[in-house]
Design a protein around this motif. Sequence first.
Motif, PDB file in Angstrom:
ATOM      1  N   ILE A  30       0.866  -1.135  -0.062  1.00  0.00           N
ATOM      2  CA  ILE A  30       0.007  -0.089  -0.172  1.00  0.00           C
ATOM      3  C   ILE A  30       0.893   1.169   0.062  1.00  0.00           C
ATOM      4  CG2 ILE A  30      -1.573   1.300   1.299  1.00  0.00           C
ATOM      5  CD1 ILE A  30      -2.724  -1.303   2.544  1.00  0.00           C
ATOM      6  N   GLU A  31       0.655   2.210  -0.977  1.00  0.00           N
ATOM      7  CA  GLU A  31       1.586   3.388  -1.002  1.00  0.00           C
ATOM      8  C   GLU A  31       0.715   4.451  -0.219  1.00  0.00           C
ATOM      9  OE1 GLU A  31       2.508   4.105  -5.139  1.00  0.00           O
ATOM     10  OE2 GLU A  31       4.398   3.105  -5.021  1.00  0.00           O
ATOM     11  N   ILE A  32       1.216   5.253   0.539  1.00  0.00           N
ATOM     12  CA  ILE A  32       0.799   6.433   1.432  1.00  0.00           C
ATOM     13  C   ILE A  32       1.261   7.601   0.784  1.00  0.00           C
ATOM     14  CG2 ILE A  32       0.667   7.639   3.469  1.00  0.00           C
ATOM     15  CD1 ILE A  32       1.371   4.310   4.474  1.00  0.00           C
ATOM     16  N   ILE A  33       0.328   8.482   0.382  1.00  0.00           N
ATOM     17  CA  ILE A  33       0.522   9.789  -0.323  1.00  0.00           C
ATOM     18  C   ILE A  33       0.433  10.857   0.565  1.00  0.00           C
ATOM     19  CG2 ILE A  33      -0.121  11.146  -2.379  1.00  0.00           C
ATOM     20  CD1 ILE A  33       0.622   8.713  -3.074  1.00  0.00           C
ATOM     21  N   SER A  34       1.400  11.776   0.421  1.00  0.00           N
ATOM     22  CA  SER A  34       1.167  12.726   1.373  1.00  0.00           C
ATOM     23  C   SER A  34       0.310  13.988   0.855  1.00  0.00           C
ATOM     24  CB  SER A  34       2.651  13.555   1.534  1.00  0.00           C
ATOM     25  OG  SER A  34       2.531  15.026   1.793  1.00  0.00           O
ATOM     26  N   PRO A  35      -0.536  14.552   1.759  1.00  0.00           N
ATOM     27  CA  PRO A  35      -1.724  15.333   0.918  1.00  0.00           C
ATOM     28  C   PRO A  35      -0.842  16.560   0.992  1.00  0.00           C
ATOM     29  CG  PRO A  35      -1.884  15.126   3.335  1.00  0.00           C
ATOM     30  CD  PRO A  35      -0.995  13.946   2.849  1.00  0.00           C
ATOM     31  N   ASP A  36       0.322  17.181   1.391  1.00  0.00           N
ATOM     32  CA  ASP A  36       0.918  18.353   1.262  1.00  0.00           C
ATOM     33  C   ASP A  36       1.770  18.453   0.071  1.00  0.00           C
ATOM     34  OD1 ASP A  36       1.059  19.958   3.531  1.00  0.00           O
ATOM     35  OD2 ASP A  36       1.774  18.296   4.751  1.00  0.00           O
ATOM     36  N   SER A  37       2.359  17.252  -0.588  1.00  0.00           N
ATOM     37  CA  SER A  37       3.329  17.233  -1.545  1.00  0.00           C
ATOM     38  C   SER A  37       2.866  16.269  -2.809  1.00  0.00           C
ATOM     39  CB  SER A  37       4.776  16.726  -1.171  1.00  0.00           C
ATOM     40  OG  SER A  37       4.512  15.306  -0.796  1.00  0.00           O
ATOM     41  N   GLU A  38       1.728  15.394  -2.485  1.00  0.00           N
ATOM     42  CA  GLU A  38       1.319  14.547  -3.472  1.00  0.00           C
ATOM     43  C   GLU A  38       2.163  13.591  -3.833  1.00  0.00           C
ATOM     44  OE1 GLU A  38      -1.507  16.048  -6.495  1.00  0.00           O
ATOM     45  OE2 GLU A  38      -1.395  17.951  -5.384  1.00  0.00           O
ATOM     46  N   GLN A  39       3.246  13.411  -3.058  1.00  0.00           N
ATOM     47  CA  GLN A  39       4.277  12.358  -3.228  1.00  0.00           C
ATOM     48  C   GLN A  39       4.075  11.036  -2.138  1.00  0.00           C
ATOM     49  OE1 GLN A  39       6.792  12.714  -5.673  1.00  0.00           O
ATOM     50  NE2 GLN A  39       5.244  14.456  -6.355  1.00  0.00           N
ATOM     51  N   VAL A  40       4.619   9.979  -2.781  1.00  0.00           N
ATOM     52  CA  VAL A  40       4.614   8.783  -1.747  1.00  0.00           C
ATOM     53  C   VAL A  40       5.643   9.109  -0.562  1.00  0.00           C
ATOM     54  CG1 VAL A  40       5.050   6.399  -1.651  1.00  0.00           C
ATOM     55  CG2 VAL A  40       3.979   7.371  -3.696  1.00  0.00           C
ATOM     56  N   VAL A  41       4.978   8.723   0.772  1.00  0.00           N
ATOM     57  CA  VAL A  41       5.802   9.093   1.600  1.00  0.00           C
ATOM     58  C   VAL A  41       6.205   7.787   2.586  1.00  0.00           C
ATOM     59  CG1 VAL A  41       5.160  11.806   2.065  1.00  0.00           C
ATOM     60  CG2 VAL A  41       3.850   9.899   3.255  1.00  0.00           C
ATOM     61  N   ALA A  42       5.250   6.558   2.324  1.00  0.00           N
ATOM     62  CA  ALA A  42       5.664   5.303   2.956  1.00  0.00           C
ATOM     63  C   ALA A  42       4.913   4.428   2.294  1.00  0.00           C
ATOM     64  CB  ALA A  42       4.870   5.384   4.385  1.00  0.00           C
ATOM     65  N   ARG A  43       5.289   3.076   2.553  1.00  0.00           N
ATOM     66  CA  ARG A  43       4.892   1.855   1.833  1.00  0.00           C
ATOM     67  C   ARG A  43       4.890   1.097   2.945  1.00  0.00           C
ATOM     68  NH1 ARG A  43       8.669   3.289  -2.042  1.00  0.00           N
ATOM     69  NH2 ARG A  43       7.555   4.072  -4.162  1.00  0.00           N
ATOM     70  N   VAL A  44       3.430  -0.153   2.909  1.00  0.00           N
ATOM     71  CA  VAL A  44       3.448  -1.031   3.945  1.00  0.00           C
ATOM     72  C   VAL A  44       2.734  -2.208   3.279  1.00  0.00           C
ATOM     73  CG1 VAL A  44       3.088   0.593   5.892  1.00  0.00           C
ATOM     74  CG2 VAL A  44       0.920  -0.446   4.742  1.00  0.00           C
ATOM     75  N   ALA A  45       2.796  -3.424   3.974  1.00  0.00           N
ATOM     76  CA  ALA A  45       2.166  -4.485   3.410  1.00  0.00           C
ATOM     77  C   ALA A  45       0.922  -4.496   3.189  1.00  0.00           C
ATOM     78  CB  ALA A  45       2.507  -5.692   4.043  1.00  0.00           C
ATOM     79  N   GLU A  46       0.275  -5.024   2.166  1.00  0.00           N
ATOM     80  CA  GLU A  46      -1.210  -5.118   1.666  1.00  0.00           C
ATOM     81  C   GLU A  46      -1.779  -6.436   1.891  1.00  0.00           C
ATOM     82  OE1 GLU A  46      -4.686  -4.769  -1.748  1.00  0.00           O
ATOM     83  OE2 GLU A  46      -2.585  -3.907  -2.138  1.00  0.00           O
ATOM     84  N   ALA A  47      -2.855  -6.701   2.951  1.00  0.00           N
ATOM     85  CA  ALA A  47      -3.385  -7.640   3.092  1.00  0.00           C
ATOM     86  C   ALA A  47      -4.500  -8.262   1.997  1.00  0.00           C
ATOM     87  CB  ALA A  47      -3.889  -8.025   4.650  1.00  0.00           C
ATOM     88  N   ASP A  48      -4.632  -9.531   2.084  1.00  0.00           N
ATOM     89  CA  ASP A  48      -5.699 -10.016   0.884  1.00  0.00           C
ATOM     90  C   ASP A  48      -6.774 -10.771   1.976  1.00  0.00           C
ATOM     91  OD1 ASP A  48      -4.556 -12.374   0.961  1.00  0.00           O
ATOM     92  OD2 ASP A  48      -4.038 -12.111  -1.130  1.00  0.00           O
ATOM     93  N   ALA A  49      -7.448 -11.399   1.363  1.00  0.00           N
ATOM     94  CA  ALA A  49      -8.554 -12.251   1.902  1.00  0.00           C
ATOM     95  C   ALA A  49      -7.948 -13.389   2.544  1.00  0.00           C
ATOM     96  CB  ALA A  49      -9.704 -12.726   1.122  1.00  0.00           C
TER      97      ALA A  49
END
Length: 490
Positions: A30-49
Amino acid sequence: MLLPHGVHIAHPERLYIGGQWVPAHSGRLIEIISPDSEQVVARVAEADATDMDAAVAAARAAFDHGPWPTTPPAQRIAAFRAMIDHLRPRADELARAWTAQIGGLASFAGPMHQGALFALDGIAGFAQDFRFIEQRPSHAAAAALIVQEPVGVVAAIAPWNGPFGIMANKVAYALLTGCCVVMKPSPETPLEAYLIAEAAEAAGLPPGVVNLVPSHREAADHLVSNPGVDKVSFTGSTVAGKRIGQVCAGRVARCTLELGGKSAAIVRDDFAIDHAAKLLTGTITMMSGQVCAMLSRVIVPRARHDELADAIAREMRGVVIGHSDDPAAQLGPVAMQRQLERIEGYIAQGKASADLVTGGSRPSHLNRGYFIEPTLFANVNNADAIAQEEIFGPVLALIPVEDEEEAVAVANASAYGLNGSVLTHDAQAAWTIGRRIRTGGFGQNGLRMDFGLPFGGFKQSGVGREGGPEGLMPYVETKTMLLDALPDGL
């Protein structure tokens, strides 16, 4: 792995299931986008079913066969306090994570998270005083015992606006009552839940008692539908809450739903216009208006309407809009692009039905980020969308009425019932009006909240309460035991 500056998470690329940091089945991030810069600031694992099922199975095993549900309450409290001790020195990390993920003002982030940690101490105190076993008189048995037993496996689903405090409270109430937890944070704000999971690991909680599975909506739906989940504790939108309530009803699972709001502030004649304007502007810009209990409707006598509109407009035009790390900023960005577009859609509707007094546009000095001016609509009809639907942004609707009787009727003419306020210096009047408003919370002179007290809503604002000692009750089942004699140890 990419993380915001100053935030240190050991395994952001993994999930926490059954006491182990494990790779996500999907292999996706999962990519996390900064609302200040619109840039990716973090990534974490994405769980599925598949990961959701594994987390529920781990929690189920920990609850059905592990020691946690039968651990004496005092020992559970001690373990939870050890988690708080681990989190307390990480308050700065929590604040940095919040600012990076949703653009919350850095000037507000520190006190906000210190307050959330303080609240956790309070919850531990509630558990310490809670009567898990109570003896009562009965004509049917020599010994009648009312026992509060843990409800079971809890799916804790938190929103993006207050991700640490809300998730930590759910985990606190669950753990202290003997439940096992599957944390499903918002995909926009998963970092705080990682810190909670690390605190559970550091405190030595048994495997499976706390699990972490960040995901998008499809996997979250799968989690809610899993028959191994005994209770869902959800905070978020009313639309999502209705869906969760329907799923839980289908299998008679327990649920607590803290949902949306469209709360009203009634301005009485004894309250000065300038004071009201400052208070209401400072409220609607707090957290960029992204607060479920936000006072987003203002109900004012028609004779004072225009004067109040002018005063609020002056205050709003003076609000400093800036990046979340700017100490001078009074209003930061909204959390994400889709939220900005949602707000702009409501502003467009408002222009067609009411008077746009100020705001309504993106600020000209910021060409990047999800920023919107504080916005005031006047002469709003309470039936209009901007008065009835939760916008979740810095948009204020000013509604004129003839008298106090109509003000109360307008305040209650809403599908929601989360919060409310009356601006008056007369406490007796505040009490009388407050008792007539159909909301779970009500405050005199502004947005007043205390999470050491019960919090929740009437009508479509939710089901159940969180906060205070009452917050323990949704996590237990009440058992009545009728015996011929008291058991040993009581």
